[in-house]
Design an enzyme around this catalytic site. Sequence first.
Site, PDB file in Angstrom:
ATOM      1  N   CYS A 126      45.354  42.670  35.491  1.00 50.18           N
ATOM      2  CA  CYS A 126      44.542  41.490  35.187  1.00 50.18           C
ATOM      3  C   CYS A 126      44.802  40.333  36.148  1.00 50.18           C
ATOM      4  CB  CYS A 126      44.803  41.043  33.753  1.00 50.18           C
ATOM      5  SG  CYS A 126      43.760  39.658  33.235  1.00 50.18           S
TER       6      CYS A 126
ATOM      7  N   CYS B  94      35.201  47.518  18.663  1.00 48.43           N
ATOM      8  CA  CYS B  94      34.920  47.807  20.073  1.00 48.43           C
ATOM      9  C   CYS B  94      36.258  47.946  20.779  1.00 48.43           C
ATOM     10  CB  CYS B  94      34.092  46.681  20.694  1.00 48.43           C
ATOM     11  SG  CYS B  94      33.789  46.856  22.465  1.00 48.43           S
TER      12      CYS B  94
END
Length: 354
Positions: free
Chosen positions: A75, A204
């Site tokens: 990230c 999700c």
Amino acid sequence: MTHLPNWNKLAKCSLAGELITRDEALAVLRAPDEVILAQLAAAYRVRRHYWGNKVRLHFLLNAQSGLCPEDCHYCSQSKISTAQIEKYPLLAKETILEAAGRAAQLKAGTFCMVISGRSPGEKVFGRVLEAVREIKANYDLKICACLGLLSEEQTQRLAAAGVDRVNHNLNTSEDYHGEICTTHNFSDRTQTVHNVKAAGITTCSGGILGMGESDDDVIDLALSLRKLDVTSVPINFLIPIPGTPFEGLEKLNPRQCLRILCLFRFILPSQEIRIAGGREVHMRSLQPLGLYPANSIFIGDYLTTAGQAAKMDLEMIRDAGFVLEAPDGSILEGDPLADMPESLSNPSFVAAKK
């Protein structure tokens, strides 16, 4: 050549709700390039059974960028990243609403609001809830919130505010998780998914492929998502961003991405499978073939990387013979390109960070 499974038999097994074997799963990932079309055809049998030829569009807003205390190696927003990205606190409500309006104009059915960080503090969380209520009052959009680790009490408040879905990716297998992050563990992530389910919100959860994981790790990720019975599965392909620990990783090619998508369709037959970050970078000219196993994409930008022009995505869907899905699940009538303002042909949402 290693013995290859009968791809149509795998599709039949998947449609029957049966789990393919690990040897069959490995064969999907390791199959030679010359059988890729046969794999795709079999995966499409499963995809078409559950989703027809519809494609769901999601629009992503990076509502709070950088400033994260976690050390996730992939990230650009993590505390250990030196990537040159914009860093800003939670955007103003008016800016978030403007982005939701853009999502509606692009025919997206779901507006995905993402904030960086381990878990939202009460002040930020309250502002997120306020923005959710405003979006629901003004637009026919489903809302997916991606806010980091969440308690059951927080997920209940999200449900009350009108959030339709919460994203929290597992990212990789349980065994490989320690190689990509040390500031939280795999069970922290699965607990958040359980909390989302307990609140009655659609789940999700997906992963990032191409981080140096083994084929068995890819399979184990898919099996973990199947065990959790998640509803929506975003498949990201690692973008090795300069300034992150994974900046030198170049593990993927377009055919391997397609094989990964086929595997996830065989193991997760009825789930929404979305080609997410890295689609344009790794799949390149083979992007349209990804719609045969997957039934959803992001239209627009990702978190700190740009997507391709929205017009190109819509042309790709149309030219491949697929149709757009409306927020209620029906087929979106008409040509979405016909009434698209020229200002929306490029996806970038330039937010006034106030």
